[in-house]
Design an enzyme around this catalytic site. Structure first.
Site, short mmCIF file in Angstrom:
data_model
loop_
_atom_site.label_atom_id
_atom_site.label_comp_id
_atom_site.label_asym_id
_atom_site.label_seq_id
_atom_site.Cartn_x
_atom_site.Cartn_y
_atom_site.Cartn_z
N ASP A 1 38.78 -10.21 -7.90
CA ASP A 1 38.20 -11.57 -7.78
C ASP A 1 38.65 -12.49 -8.91
OD1 ASP A 1 36.47 -10.34 -9.66
OD2 ASP A 1 34.63 -10.99 -8.66
N ASP B 1 29.93 -11.36 -6.16
CA ASP B 1 28.54 -10.94 -5.92
C ASP B 1 27.70 -12.06 -5.35
OD1 ASP B 1 29.62 -8.81 -7.23
OD2 ASP B 1 28.37 -8.98 -9.03
N GLU C 1 25.07 -16.96 -14.51
CA GLU C 1 25.26 -15.63 -15.09
C GLU C 1 26.32 -15.66 -16.20
OE1 GLU C 1 24.80 -12.45 -12.45
OE2 GLU C 1 25.60 -10.93 -13.81
N SER D 1 24.29 -5.47 -7.52
CA SER D 1 24.09 -6.91 -7.73
C SER D 1 22.66 -7.40 -7.55
CB SER D 1 25.02 -7.73 -6.83
OG SER D 1 26.29 -7.71 -7.37
P1 ADP Z 1 23.15 -5.24 -11.21
O1 ADP Z 1 23.35 -6.70 -10.89
O2 ADP Z 1 24.35 -4.42 -10.93
O3 ADP Z 1 21.93 -4.67 -10.58
P2 ADP Z 1 22.89 -6.31 -13.84
O4 ADP Z 1 22.84 -5.69 -15.18
O5 ADP Z 1 23.92 -7.33 -13.56
O6 ADP Z 1 22.92 -5.13 -12.78
O7 ADP Z 1 21.48 -7.02 -13.56
C1 ADP Z 1 20.29 -6.31 -13.76
C2 ADP Z 1 19.30 -7.22 -14.47
O8 ADP Z 1 18.85 -8.25 -13.56
C3 ADP Z 1 18.04 -6.52 -14.90
O9 ADP Z 1 18.21 -5.92 -16.16
C4 ADP Z 1 17.04 -7.67 -14.94
O10 ADP Z 1 17.18 -8.43 -16.12
C5 ADP Z 1 17.49 -8.54 -13.79
N1 ADP Z 1 16.76 -8.18 -12.58
C6 ADP Z 1 17.23 -7.60 -11.45
N2 ADP Z 1 16.25 -7.43 -10.53
C7 ADP Z 1 15.11 -7.88 -11.10
C8 ADP Z 1 13.74 -7.98 -10.68
N3 ADP Z 1 13.36 -7.54 -9.47
N4 ADP Z 1 12.87 -8.54 -11.52
C9 ADP Z 1 13.25 -8.98 -12.73
N5 ADP Z 1 14.50 -8.91 -13.18
C10 ADP Z 1 15.43 -8.38 -12.40
MG MG Z 2 24.82 -7.89 -11.80
#
Ligand code: ADP
Ligand code: MG
Length: 384
Positions: free
Chosen positions: A33, A173, A161, A127
Site C-alpha cells: 500500500d 485498513d 492514525e 485493524s
Molecule cells: P489492530 O488495529 O491490529 O487491532 P492496533 O495496535 O493498531 O491493533 O490498535 C489497537 C488499539 O486500538 C488498542 O490498543 C486500543 O487503543 C484501540 N482500540 C481497539 N479497539 C478498541 C475498543 N473496543 N475500545 C477501545 N479502544 C480500542
Molecule cells: Mg491497527
C-alpha cells in the site's frame, strides 16, 4: 449488544444514531500500500459499533465498553497530535478523527458524545484501530452533514492514525473498513484509491477462509515497519521510479540486477511480486476459480518470510501445519511478527485443519491460537 441503550445509561439521554465499521483481513498484497500498489482486503463480520450524539458546546466525550476507564472528556479546540488521551491512550483514535476532520477544513467544532463497543479483536492484525476511526468518521460525517464519501472518510481516518495517534500505517485498513461490501473482496489501487468489488462468495463455493490469530506480538515489529518502508523508498529511488508500483513485473529480473544491496533487492522482489500476486488472484476470482488462489497465498507467505522477513515461528507454523493437513493455501496477513494468518480450506476440511493447527501449536509449546472463519462482510454503515 445494545450500544444505544448503554449510551443512554452512560450519558443520560438518547443518541442521535448508531453506526458500525468492521475490522478486516487482507487476502493478498502486503506492504504494497505505501508503495502505491495493490491490496485486496475483505471486511470481517466483527465490527466496532458507536452510538453518537452531536453536541454544540465544543466538548468531546468518549467512552468504550471494552476498556475499563471512565469517560474521557476533551475540548475540540484543545486536541493536539501525539498527546495521550484517556486512560491507556485509546481515546486518541476517535479524538484523532475529530482533529483530522477539522484539520481538513470540515466543521465539527460543536463536539460529540460517543460510546462504542467492538467485537474486533485488538492487536491481532485485524485493524480494530481502523474500525474505531472509521465508525467515528462516518458518524460525524452524517451528524455534521459533511457529505464526504467513503474513500475521503478513510483518508481522514488514516490521517488520524498517522498524524494524531502517531502510527505510520498505510490506507488499506481504513479503506477496507469504509468501502468493503458483503460477499466481496476489495481490490484497491493505493495510488488513486480507486476500488473494485471482486466477488468472493466462499460459502457458495463450499470454501472457508479461516483466520488464525496467533495471539503473539513480537517486539521486533515496532521498528521493522519503518525499516522496510525506508528500504522500499530507497529501492524506488535507485530504480528511478516514484514508487515500486511503477516497476512492471516483467522487468523485475532486470531491475533486481540494478540493486547491489541484498536487503533492498529482497524488499523490492517482495513488493513487485506481491503486486503481481494481487493481479493473479483477481484473474482467478473473476474466472470463478477460487480454489486456485490457494497456492498464490502460500507463495505470498514464502515471500513475506524469506524476502521481506516479517514472519515469525508461530505464523510459519500455521502455514506449514495447515497446508500439511490439506488446506488449499495459507499465509500470514497484516504487519507481521505475530498477529494473524489466513487459511483457505474446503468447508469439510475446516475442522480437521483447525485441529491440526491447534495440535501443532500445543506440540511446539505455543499458546493456543484463536481460529474463526472470515465471512466477507459489509463495510461501515449506519445501523439506526
Ligand atoms: P489492530 O488495529 O491490529 O487491532 P492496533 O495496535 O493498531 O491493533 O490498535 C489497537 C488499539 O486500538 C488498542 O490498543 C486500543 O487503543 C484501540 N482500540 C481497539 N479497539 C478498541 C475498543 N473496543 N475500545 C477501545 N479502544 C480500542
Ligand atoms: Mg491497527
Amino acid at each position: 449488544m445494545d450500544v444505544a441503550g448503554q449510551f443512554a445509561e452512560l450519558y443520560g439521554y438518547e443518541p442521535d444514531g448508531v453506526w458500525s465499521a468492521p475490522g478486516r483481513v487482507n487476502l493478498i498484497g502486503e506492504y504494497t500500500d505505501f508503495n502505491e500498489g495493490f491490496v485486496m482486503p475483505l471486511a470481517l463480520p466483527h465490527t466496532a459499533v458507536a452510538a453518537v450524539a452531536r453536541r454544540t458546546d465544543g466538548v468531546l466525550r468518549l467512552h468504550s465498553a471494552d476498556i475499563d476507564a471512565p469517560v474521557a472528556e476533551l475540548r475540540v479546540d484543545d486536541l493536539t497530535p501525539l498527546s495521550k488521551y484517556g486512560q491507556g491512550g485509546w481515546a486518541a483514535y476517535p479524538a484523532g478523527v475529530v482533529w483530522a476532520l477539522r484539520d481538513a477544513g470540515h466543521e465539527v467544532s460543536g463536539g460529540a458524545d460517543i460510546h462504542l463497543a467492538s467485537t474486533v479483536p485488538t492487536g491481532a492484525g485485524l485493524s480494530s484501530s481502523a474500525a474505531l476511526e472509521v465508525v467515528t468518521a462516518l458518524a460525524l460525517n452524517d451528524l455534521y452533514e459533511l457529505g464526504l464519501d467513503a474513500p475521503r472518510l478513510a483518508v481522514i481516518a488514516q490521517r488520524a492514525e498517522n498524524a494524531f495517534v502517531g502510527v505510520p500505517c498505510g490506507v488499506m485498513d481504513q479503506m477496507a473498513s469504509a468501502c468493503a461490501t458483503e460477499g466481496h473482496a476489495l481490490h484497491l489501487d493505493c495510488r488513486d484509491l480507486t476500488t473494485r468489488q471482486v466477488p468472493f462468495d466462499l460459502a457458495a463455493q463450499g470454501l472457508q477462509l479461516l483466520v488464525v490469530d496467533t495471539r503473539v506480538k513480537h517486539e521486533l515489529g515496532d521498528g521493522a515497519y519503518a525499516e522496510r518502508r525506508a528500504g522500499c523508498e530507497e529501492g524506488a529511488r535507485i530504480l528511478g521510479v516514484s514508487h515500486l508500483r511503477d516497476v512492471p513485473y516483467a522487468e523485475l529480473p532486470s531491475s533486481l540486477q540494478k540493486l547491489t544491496d541484498e536487503k533492498i533487492r529482497r524488499y523490492v522482489r517482495h513488493v513487485v511480486s506481491d503486486d503481481h500476486r494481487v493481479e493473479q488472484v483477481i484473474g482467478l476470482l473473476d474466472a470463478g476459480d477460487v480454489r486456485a488462489i490457494g497456492p498464490v497465498l502460500t507463495e505470498g507467505h514464502a515471500s513475506l518470510r524469506d524476502d521481506l522477513r516479517i514472519s515469525c515461528e508461530e505464523l510459519d507454523l500455521v502455514v506449514t501445519s495447515a497446508n500439511a493437513a490439506g488446506a488449499l493455501g495459507s499465509r500470514m496477513t497484516g504487519g507481521g511478527f505475530g498477529g494473524s494468518a489466513i487459511v483457505l480450506v474446503e468447508e469439510v476440511d475446516a475442522e480437521p485443519v483447525t485441529k491440526s493447527v491447534l495440535e501443532a501449536f500445543t506440540a511446539a509449546g505455543h499458546t493456543a491460537p484463536r481460529v474463526f472463519p472470515a465471512v466477507p462482510s459489509a463495510g461501515a454503515r449506519r445501523l439506526a
